[in-house]
Scaffold this active site. Structure first.
Site, mmCIF file in Angstrom:
data_model
loop_
_atom_site.group_PDB
_atom_site.id
_atom_site.type_symbol
_atom_site.label_atom_id
_atom_site.label_comp_id
_atom_site.label_asym_id
_atom_site.label_seq_id
_atom_site.Cartn_x
_atom_site.Cartn_y
_atom_site.Cartn_z
ATOM 1 N NE ARG A 28 -3.789 -1.022 2.040
ATOM 2 C CZ ARG A 28 -4.339 -1.589 3.120
ATOM 3 N NH1 ARG A 28 -4.493 -0.893 4.227
ATOM 4 N NH2 ARG A 28 -4.723 -2.854 3.095
ATOM 5 N NE ARG A 32 -7.222 5.966 3.123
ATOM 6 C CZ ARG A 32 -7.942 5.722 4.213
ATOM 7 N NH1 ARG A 32 -8.590 6.697 4.829
ATOM 8 N NH2 ARG A 32 -7.998 4.492 4.712
ATOM 9 N NE ARG A 41 -9.776 7.594 -2.992
ATOM 10 C CZ ARG A 41 -11.040 7.837 -3.330
ATOM 11 N NH1 ARG A 41 -11.317 8.711 -4.278
ATOM 12 N NH2 ARG A 41 -12.030 7.217 -2.715
ATOM 13 C CG ASP A 78 -9.661 -2.997 -4.139
ATOM 14 O OD1 ASP A 78 -9.217 -2.399 -3.138
ATOM 15 O OD2 ASP A 78 -10.511 -3.906 -4.060
ATOM 16 C CE1 TYR A 154 -13.270 -6.885 2.358
ATOM 17 C CE2 TYR A 154 -11.819 -8.622 1.561
ATOM 18 C CZ TYR A 154 -12.037 -7.524 2.354
ATOM 19 O OH TYR A 154 -11.037 -7.051 3.163
#
Lengths: 348, 348
Positions: A28, A32, A41, A78, A154
């Site tokens: 990652r 962020r 973003r 992703d 998921y």
């Protein structure tokens, strides 16, 4: 004796050649904690829009390389793009994580498509081509997918869950229906990974974030066996493909994972027990990891000590220095710089 | 050759004597899956009121014994009664779990009392005396406390957290302040466990629910070492005390835990790797566990198969049959009955 001069240190580790200074990247790493990421973003619209806009996905993939000089870039994408290409609804709601239409009954699972629409994934391939063209030749480009088990957690629950209970109960109660999800993910992940290699990826990582919640029997059935089929399927058409597996939390089951999947490396989390890893895992494959992302937030002497532990535990063998899981948004950039400097100063 | 006739099969296992049919109980066996528990719970007021009303706490402790005939009762209480006795505010809000005033700075930690007010825990001792008086002589009564690490995760964060990040960062950044919490918990847990033995407990369990999130270095420092001090402190005044440790998620670090703490048994979760457990843990102490609570929800053939796995993996040695974590509220009672019947039919 001088070290072999290497075109791509990370690939050399995967091919069996320990590096005196371990190559380093972070899971990652495009994320962020970086102000330049947050800027892109903000103008991208939704999260999937960022993944599927090649210019922007390539840009955020390259940002941490420019800033920190990591040894590898990992394509910004992703693990849920495969369900998306299988026609499932996938939405990312701000602050809430992913939302999918849950496959929470055998009947609903019966409606799942077997074949993904790969035109939906073309933007990922285009982003890979763009990154490849911009990336220095000594840096590796990593493609990835989610492992079928983790992606299925998921798809069944329709969201992230604290204990993956919906998928685990589905797997216990309706193993044949659950296997239909796994099979679709295996087949399409093979195609997707081959497509990423074709588009310029040098190596591949299979993220099994929730592998650690399974009993040994279920781990072999739902994590190891599907991953083994993906590895074999990719190598059937790309025999030299280098693949890193990340069965997070697998603990004492890691040797079974390595033996069962034929990956070239395993990424390990920070809870791994070093002696058993050295004797039963690193003797067979390369290790990637395993700094605690929280000590990267803490910084200071604790960070130095934890980095030294990783190096002392694993750098005498084949090691790709990394975190034990993805970097967290609140991580100070200065701590990342501290980490890289300390790893690169390693005298092995 | 006939088996030794046993007063309390569970205690015999802890003392070193394998039982042909493993004794059985369940973590959180007095709980929300039982209608008779929900009835008492409804009239008790708050959750801590139930813990601190001896008549009601004793009643819910005995309910699963009456219904299922388990081999052990565990006193109905909570791991947060020690912070409560240390003067911390502890509230249980419906559907939200515990809430405490967080000790989230070194300054706040500086105000923590070193000494608990044990009069606040007298109702727990009274409940133990009542259960002891009602319990058949062949059944064991288990007292317990939380391990310092796990209790500290709640005290620092002020609530349950998905990754125990606040306590982990505090331990990295301010180890001396964090050690003050741990030290207070060690000292007072020793007193509390001795008080429970005095009140009639036959054995003790130390719950380290969040042991599995730590690096090896932090695991030794914050889980093993404090637990070892508790075990030694209890045995200094009760040399024959039988203690079960439950470092959930410790995985390949379980041998280090057993060697470091001197517990008589370890409770293991469902992810444990059986061969290493047998060769490196069960050769030294008794094993307790390790059925997946979710397969107890699933039931059917999956439940039978998972029970058989536990028995095949561990019943040749010293085993206390249990779950790998607490039973979940949505578990059907018929599945508990199926489990007990199958375990008791074991021909070892």
């Amino acid at each position: 004796m001088p070290q072999k001069t290497s075109a791509k240190p990370l690939l050399d580790v995967l091919a069996g050649q320990r590096q005196a200074v371990p190559p380093i990247w972070m899971m990652r790493q495009a994320g962020r904690y970086l102000p330049e990421y947050l800027e892109v973003r903000a103008k991208a619209g939704g999260f999937l829009d960022l993944c599927f806009t090649p210019e922007l996905a390539a840009e955020v993939t390259l940002q941490p390389i420019r800033r920190f000089g990591f040894d590898a870039a990992i394509i910004f994408s992703d693990i849920l793009v495969i369900p998306y290409a299988l026609g499932r609804s996938v939405r990312f709601e701000a602050g809430e994580g992913p939302r999918l239409d849950p496959l929470d009954t055998p009947e609903k699972i019966g409606t799942l498509a077997a074949q993904a629409d790969f035109t939906k994934l073309e933007p990922v391939y285009e982003a890979l081509r763009r990154v490849r063209n911009s990336l220095a030749p000594n840096l590796a480009l990593i493609g990835f997918c989610g492992a079928p088990w983790t992606v299925a957690t998921y798809m069944v629950a329709g969201q992230g869950t604290p204990d993956q209970a919906p998928a685990r109960i589905m797997a216990y109660s309706h193993p044949k229906a659950f296997a239909k999800i796994i099979d679709a993910l295996v087949d399409n992940s093979i195609e997707y990974l081959l497509g990423q290699l074709e588009a310029g990826a040098d190596a591949l990582q299979i993220f099994d974030t929730w592998a650690g919640v399974l009993t040994p029997r279920e781990f072999l059935r739902w994590s190891v066996e599907p991953t083994a089929r993906i590895v074999a399927g990719v190598r059937a058409r790309a025999p030299a493909a280098k693949i890193i597996g990340f069965p997070r939390g697998a603990g004492a089951l890691l040797p079974a994972y390595v033996g069962g999947t034929a990956v070239n490396a395993v990424s390990i989390d920070w809870t791994a027990e070093p002696q058993s890893i050295r004797e039963r895992v690193q003797n067979k494959v390369a290790i990637q990891g395993n700094l605690d992302p929280l000590v990267l937030i803490a910084g200071g002497a604790a960070l130095d000590s934890a980095i030294d532990d990783v190096l002392a535990n694993y750098a005498k063998g084949r090691l790709i220095f990394n975190l034990g899981h993805g970097i967290l948004p609140e991580t100070p950039i200065a701590h990342v710089e501290q980490m890289i400097a300390r790893v690169r100063a390693y005298k092995g």
